[in-house]
Structures are given as structure tokens and as C-alpha cells.
Motif scaffolding. Sequence first.
Motif, PDB file in Angstrom:
ATOM      1  N   GLY A 144       6.804  -4.808  -3.467  1.00  0.00           N
ATOM      2  CA  GLY A 144       8.107  -5.024  -2.848  1.00  0.00           C
ATOM      3  C   GLY A 144       8.916  -6.024  -3.653  1.00  0.00           C
ATOM      4  N   GLY A 145      10.230  -6.014  -3.459  1.00  0.00           N
ATOM      5  CA  GLY A 145      11.066  -6.983  -4.149  1.00  0.00           C
ATOM      6  C   GLY A 145      12.528  -6.626  -4.000  1.00  0.00           C
ATOM      7  N   GLY A 162       8.894  -0.587  -3.047  1.00  0.00           N
ATOM      8  CA  GLY A 162       9.806  -0.679  -1.907  1.00  0.00           C
ATOM      9  C   GLY A 162      10.818  -1.787  -2.100  1.00  0.00           C
ATOM     10  N   HIS A 163      12.081  -1.495  -1.811  1.00  0.00           N
ATOM     11  CA  HIS A 163      13.105  -2.534  -1.904  1.00  0.00           C
ATOM     12  C   HIS A 163      13.096  -3.359  -0.633  1.00  0.00           C
ATOM     13  CE1 HIS A 163      14.826  -0.856  -5.477  1.00  0.00           C
ATOM     14  NE2 HIS A 163      14.893   0.325  -4.904  1.00  0.00           N
ATOM     15  N   VAL A 164      13.156  -4.661  -0.793  1.00  0.00           N
ATOM     16  CA  VAL A 164      13.353  -5.517   0.360  1.00  0.00           C
ATOM     17  C   VAL A 164      14.848  -5.513   0.619  1.00  0.00           C
ATOM     18  CG1 VAL A 164      13.193  -7.856   1.225  1.00  0.00           C
ATOM     19  CG2 VAL A 164      11.396  -6.955  -0.223  1.00  0.00           C
ATOM     20  N   PRO A 215       9.884  -2.508   3.137  1.00  0.00           N
ATOM     21  CA  PRO A 215       8.450  -2.527   2.883  1.00  0.00           C
ATOM     22  C   PRO A 215       7.645  -3.070   4.059  1.00  0.00           C
ATOM     23  CG  PRO A 215       9.645  -3.453   1.034  1.00  0.00           C
ATOM     24  CD  PRO A 215      10.631  -3.236   2.130  1.00  0.00           C
ATOM     25  N   LYS A 216       8.251  -3.935   4.880  1.00  0.00           N
ATOM     26  CA  LYS A 216       7.544  -4.487   6.031  1.00  0.00           C
ATOM     27  C   LYS A 216       6.981  -3.385   6.923  1.00  0.00           C
ATOM     28  CE  LYS A 216       8.148  -9.034   5.895  1.00  0.00           C
ATOM     29  NZ  LYS A 216       7.041  -9.536   5.119  1.00  0.00           N
ATOM     30  N   ALA A 269      -3.024  -3.255  -0.219  1.00  0.00           N
ATOM     31  CA  ALA A 269      -2.571  -4.482  -0.862  1.00  0.00           C
ATOM     32  C   ALA A 269      -1.053  -4.501  -0.912  1.00  0.00           C
ATOM     33  CB  ALA A 269      -3.137  -4.584  -2.276  1.00  0.00           C
ATOM     34  N   VAL A 270      -0.485  -5.690  -0.787  1.00  0.00           N
ATOM     35  CA  VAL A 270       0.966  -5.853  -0.867  1.00  0.00           C
ATOM     36  C   VAL A 270       1.269  -6.920  -1.909  1.00  0.00           C
ATOM     37  CG1 VAL A 270       3.067  -6.470   0.377  1.00  0.00           C
ATOM     38  CG2 VAL A 270       1.235  -5.277   1.580  1.00  0.00           C
TER      39      VAL A 270
END
Length: 453
Positions: free
Chosen positions: A93-94, A213-215, A224-225, A233-234
Amino acid sequence: MAKSSTFVCQSCGAVTAKWSGKCEACGGWNTIVEEGPPPPLGTNAGKRGKGRPFRLEDLKTQDEAPPRRVTGIGEFDRVTGGGLVAGSALLVGGDPGVGKSTLILQALAEYAKAGGRAVYISGEEAMAQVRLRAARMGLSEAPVALGAATCVEAILSTLEAGPPPGIVAIDSIQTIWTGALDAAPGTIAQVRTASFDLVRYAKASGAALLLIGHVTKEGQIAGPKQVEHLVDAVLYFEGERGHHFRVLRAVKNRFGPTDEIGVFEMTGQGLAEVANPSELFLGDRSGRAPGAAVFAGLEGTRPLLVEIQALVAPPGYGTPRRAVVGWDSGRLAMILAVLDARAGLGITAHDVYLNVAGGLKIGEPAADLAAAAALVSSFSGRALPPDCVFFGEISLSGDVRPAPQAELRLKEAVKLGFKTAVVPLGTRMTSPGLALREIADVAALADFAGDGG
Ligand code: TYD
Ligand code: MG
């Protein structure tokens, strides 16, 4: 409109029977979207198997260590716990634009160059764009299989038709949709169902699945949540705009530690690994300006030296100003109050600014002592000795408490040429090369820092 459709808040996931402008659960405005009836879990991915519980001891004969897919990018492999586990799913994510696609494409290219089968499926960019990016990063020769698709059924049938891949990357989960639902792509139901089907494919085929996944701001689009619980794994990829350092951080990992970080630098040719991050976060240490202190920190198993900068300025009108970058503002307020109450400084009435160099975020309480030293130094106008590091937690009583892994922190300081370490009482060091200055409480620190060391 289907009769049994439901209305789901895209911010918090609350389900209601009718549409309304405001979500009663989270208070968000205009976040409720109509979604078709959810299919029973797993209908999309195959028949139900007969579940039979196993006894733990019967499973002992299986290989203890799961097989891992090592990409060859050291910083990435370390954060994943030594490579991607076969059949596992990992979420990266990011923020948009931080470099997730770049990182994953590079990891896949390295893996493919070493002989693995890597598949990269882009739902955001056309094939030509992905190729252009790869060419710019000098990876056009890498035998990565590329695909541009967004429908999960099409993706799965393509994957199942070819030889089983070692690693599959989906960029990004927000663009993937399943025909089994009426909802628009990017909604919570779509993202969850599509991710669930992809995770099932990974488990069945033994491929390691990478979901990007885009935050998103305020969770307007399912973020992503929503799939964190589905994956093994995250990882979060972080970086401040304007800085070229990027930090990959594990926040959940069923197969490895969660406190490791990988440090990268964004260059014109993609991301470069940073083997010695301390040098990067220290900045120029030749000048002796007041208000800068070096914190001997720890990120996972790795020591990391980073400069903490403080500016204490005479107050303007009204409430004193506070601004913090890279640290917890509540923690700063606490340290200021303790410095006033236990060392009699009278600093809380001033404007205070605190910054962690290089765009790094620090979460360790052991940074207290370095932050306090920087504050006292700026307040008194005396620079700290440039060859000095600090670590230790400060309690509300003003005592300086020990921090874990002191030896590791001190060794890193020796390696980078530091001569003195200001540490909590009782800190021991077995290897020579550093003078230890033990500090019992903030009053002693104020004497030390206020005199310029
Ligand atoms: P990208 O990987 O597309 O981000 P994300 O997938 O997280 O949205 O990276 C986007 C930024 O990275 C873009 O603004 C430009 C920069 N960049 C470089 O500086 N050098 C490069 O070699 C590449 C590929 C990207
Ligand atoms: Mg991208």
C-alpha cells in the motif's frame, strides 16, 4: 435496480437499507454507494470442499520452513522476511505516486532475470506505458510477462491457461472488478470480492501474489485497509513529497518480522537500494548549528542514525505555535512539559518546531532524549558537539529510561565516526571506541546540552 441491493459506506463499510447523504456510522458525507446483493463467499472461485480439521501434530512431517521466492532486491526481500512465500498474498500500500509500480516492476524483473516466472498485470497503465517505464529503468530485457486487464475472471483464466507463475503482481486492486457483482469497480464490495478470488488462486496454484493498493484520502474509494485481513502480509511504501527517499515498512507479516524497513532512493532510473541509510539521514554534520541532535535509533533489526532538528523561537501573540514533522506531536508536548516541570526551563511558552531529517518518521520512544537535547540546545543557543549521539526514553517524572538494543545502536555510532554517546544510566558497551556519558534525568541533560556539551 435490483430489489435486494444494499447501500454501503465507502469510507467505513457500514451497510444500510436505503441511501442517504450522510453515513450514520462514520459521519462521512456522500460516501454511501448502492451495491448489488453480495454473492455467498467463494461462489466465484469454485465449489466448496469438504472441510476436515487436521491435528497439529499430524502436520509436523511437512517442511518447517515455507519455500520462498527471493527477488534479489535485498531491501525488499528483508522486509518480506526473506522472500515471498509460495501461495501467500502480500499487499503493498502507499500514496499514489510514491513508487509502488516502480518497486514491484523492478522486483519482478530481478526475479525473472534469475530464471523465475513473473507476471505483472496492470489495470492502470496500457502495455506500452509499462514497457516505456521498464525501458527507462533499463529493464526492457527482463523476461517479465505483462498483461493489461481489469476483470478478475479474465485475469484468472489467463493465469490458469499458462504455466504456473512464481510471482503475480496486480497493479492495482482498486481497478480490478468481478462480473459477479453489479457494483462499480473500486467499491468496497468489488475490491474485497476480486481480492478474495485472487488470494484463492494464489493458495491453489502456489504463486506468490502481490496486490498493489493506493491509500486514498478519506477512504473515498475502497482502500487497502479493506483487504488487509485477506492477505498474509501488508507492506507500506512511504515517502515525503520533495524527498527522494522511500521507506518500505512491514505492518503485518504472517511469515516474518513486522518491524523491518527497507530504504530506497528514487532516481531517474527507478529505485536504488540504500545500503547504509544512516549516512543518508544524517545530513551535513560539518557545521555546528544549535538545535540539531543525532538520535541513535533502531528500525527492526537495523540501527539507524538520524538527525533531529529543533527550533525554539520567542513566542508571537496568542497561543505558542507547534509544528512537528516526522515525530508524534503529543510526544513533543510531553517532552516540553517535562523539561519545564523537572528542569525548570520555561520552554513551553515559546514557539517550537521539530523536524526529523530526510523525511523519516520515528515512532520509537527512545528518541525522547535526542529530541530533548535538540530542544535545549536551540533554547540555549549553544550547539551540541557534532560527534555525539543520543538515545533514551524520558518518563513523566523526568527520569531517563533505558532503551532496547543499546549495543547495536552504539556500534552503528562507532561505525560512522561518532565519539560520544549520551545514554541512560546503566548502559554498557563491550566494544571500545565510544565514550559513554550516562544521564539520569532531564535536569542532567539540560546541564549537558545547555552548556554545549
Ligand atoms: P509510480 O511507481 O508510478 O508510483 P505509484 O505506482 O505508487 O503510483 O512512481 C511514480 C513517480 O516516481 C513518478 O512521479 C515519477 C517517479 N519516477 C522516477 O523519479 N524515476 C523513475 O525511474 C520512475 C519509473 C518513476
Ligand atoms: Mg502505479
